[in-house]
Scaffold this motif. Sequence first.
Motif, PDB file in Angstrom:
ATOM      1  N   GLU A  87      -6.725   0.470  -5.293  1.00  0.00           N
ATOM      2  CA  GLU A  87      -7.663   1.549  -4.955  1.00  0.00           C
ATOM      3  C   GLU A  87      -7.427   2.766  -5.840  1.00  0.00           C
ATOM      4  N   THR A  88      -8.513   3.316  -6.359  1.00  0.00           N
ATOM      5  CA  THR A  88      -8.415   4.515  -7.181  1.00  0.00           C
ATOM      6  C   THR A  88      -8.226   5.749  -6.303  1.00  0.00           C
ATOM      7  N   ALA A  89      -7.760   6.827  -6.925  1.00  0.00           N
ATOM      8  CA  ALA A  89      -7.634   8.097  -6.200  1.00  0.00           C
ATOM      9  C   ALA A  89      -9.012   8.580  -5.741  1.00  0.00           C
ATOM     10  N   GLU A  90     -10.040   8.347  -6.556  1.00  0.00           N
ATOM     11  CA  GLU A  90     -11.394   8.764  -6.194  1.00  0.00           C
ATOM     12  C   GLU A  90     -11.849   8.082  -4.901  1.00  0.00           C
ATOM     13  N   ARG A  91     -11.583   6.794  -4.794  1.00  0.00           N
ATOM     14  CA  ARG A  91     -12.005   6.073  -3.591  1.00  0.00           C
ATOM     15  C   ARG A  91     -11.216   6.524  -2.363  1.00  0.00           C
ATOM     16  N   LEU A  92      -9.930   6.772  -2.541  1.00  0.00           N
ATOM     17  CA  LEU A  92      -9.121   7.302  -1.437  1.00  0.00           C
ATOM     18  C   LEU A  92      -9.720   8.610  -0.927  1.00  0.00           C
ATOM     19  N   TRP A  93     -10.036   9.514  -1.848  1.00  0.00           N
ATOM     20  CA  TRP A  93     -10.596  10.807  -1.449  1.00  0.00           C
ATOM     21  C   TRP A  93     -12.004  10.667  -0.873  1.00  0.00           C
ATOM     22  N   LEU A  94     -12.782   9.703  -1.360  1.00  0.00           N
ATOM     23  CA  LEU A  94     -14.099   9.456  -0.762  1.00  0.00           C
ATOM     24  C   LEU A  94     -13.947   9.048   0.702  1.00  0.00           C
ATOM     25  N   ARG A  95     -12.949   8.222   0.997  1.00  0.00           N
ATOM     26  CA  ARG A  95     -12.714   7.815   2.381  1.00  0.00           C
ATOM     27  C   ARG A  95     -12.326   9.017   3.248  1.00  0.00           C
ATOM     28  N   VAL A  96     -11.471   9.887   2.710  1.00  0.00           N
ATOM     29  CA  VAL A  96     -11.067  11.079   3.465  1.00  0.00           C
ATOM     30  C   VAL A  96     -12.268  12.003   3.676  1.00  0.00           C
ATOM     31  N   LEU A  97     -13.078  12.185   2.638  1.00  0.00           N
ATOM     32  CA  LEU A  97     -14.280  13.021   2.779  1.00  0.00           C
ATOM     33  C   LEU A  97     -15.249  12.426   3.800  1.00  0.00           C
ATOM     34  N   ALA A  98     -15.444  11.110   3.763  1.00  0.00           N
ATOM     35  CA  ALA A  98     -16.345  10.456   4.716  1.00  0.00           C
ATOM     36  C   ALA A  98     -15.834  10.619   6.142  1.00  0.00           C
TER      37      ALA A  98
ATOM     38  N   SER B  39       0.848  -1.194   0.000  1.00  0.00           N
ATOM     39  CA  SER B  39       0.000   0.000   0.000  1.00  0.00           C
ATOM     40  C   SER B  39       0.880   1.239   0.000  1.00  0.00           C
ATOM     41  N   THR B  40       0.346   2.326  -0.503  1.00  0.00           N
ATOM     42  CA  THR B  40       1.031   3.619  -0.484  1.00  0.00           C
ATOM     43  C   THR B  40       0.467   4.425   0.678  1.00  0.00           C
ATOM     44  N   LEU B  41       1.334   4.978   1.482  1.00  0.00           N
ATOM     45  CA  LEU B  41       0.899   5.761   2.628  1.00  0.00           C
ATOM     46  C   LEU B  41       0.839   7.239   2.258  1.00  0.00           C
ATOM     47  N   HIS B  42      -0.315   7.846   2.487  1.00  0.00           N
ATOM     48  CA  HIS B  42      -0.513   9.276   2.251  1.00  0.00           C
ATOM     49  C   HIS B  42      -0.612   9.969   3.597  1.00  0.00           C
ATOM     50  N   HIS B  43       0.035  11.121   3.709  1.00  0.00           N
ATOM     51  CA  HIS B  43       0.018  11.921   4.937  1.00  0.00           C
ATOM     52  C   HIS B  43      -0.758  13.204   4.659  1.00  0.00           C
TER      53      HIS B  43
ATOM     54  N   ALA C 287      -3.631   4.713   4.211  1.00  0.00           N
ATOM     55  CA  ALA C 287      -3.017   3.699   3.355  1.00  0.00           C
ATOM     56  C   ALA C 287      -3.889   3.502   2.124  1.00  0.00           C
ATOM     57  N   ARG C 288      -3.273   3.570   0.954  1.00  0.00           N
ATOM     58  CA  ARG C 288      -3.984   3.368  -0.309  1.00  0.00           C
ATOM     59  C   ARG C 288      -3.567   2.022  -0.890  1.00  0.00           C
ATOM     60  N   HIS C 289      -4.523   1.122  -0.960  1.00  0.00           N
ATOM     61  CA  HIS C 289      -4.297  -0.208  -1.523  1.00  0.00           C
ATOM     62  C   HIS C 289      -3.884  -0.058  -2.989  1.00  0.00           C
ATOM     63  N   PRO C 290      -3.015  -0.933  -3.509  1.00  0.00           N
ATOM     64  CA  PRO C 290      -2.576  -0.815  -4.905  1.00  0.00           C
ATOM     65  C   PRO C 290      -3.722  -0.809  -5.925  1.00  0.00           C
TER      66      PRO C 290
END
Length: 182
Positions: free
Chosen positions: A35-46, A5-9, A30-33
């Motif tokens: 996982e799209t950028a859209e889904r990552l941002w949806l998780r952050v927004l949620a 996974s890629t870790l975003h701070h 953590a962004r699963h390999p």
Amino acid sequence: MALPSTLHHFDLRITHADTGVEAAVALKVARHPSETAERLWLRVLAYAWQWREGIAFGPGLCEPEAPDVLASLPDGRAALVVRVGKPEPQRIERDVNGNAGARVAALFESPRRLEAFLVEARERKLARVARADLAAVDPGLLAWLSRHEERRARIGLTFVADHVYADLDGESADGPLGRASF
């Protein structure tokens, strides 16, 4: 060998203007390999939309039955269960049924997906879905956020009524948070 996974701070500043809630969080996501950028941002927004003390990300795509965002009470029972993207109505109803007293929410990737969810829930007569907090992100705002794939970023998310304002490293965008009821 599986890709890691890629870790975003994110230095995340959350403001809910209507309730007076403000928080500053140093967030590691953590962004699963797969996982799209859209889904990552949806998780952050949620995470920001449902902010409360003790909120955390679920285990991610490796455990598809687990919620995307959650919070627990001191006794271990769920206080919050959030799904993002394209949750199925049956999954949301199971979350409502299996987590008595918990707040259940779903944040959809678009108003169109939210509407399709509601149509299916009505057709299947899944009445308990009405107990969940359902909302959809503006596709333009989600696309804008998704263009930012930096691994470190400062972001401010402000929620005013059903509108989200985002400030990301000096740039800003906003969009409605479409709500729906069953």
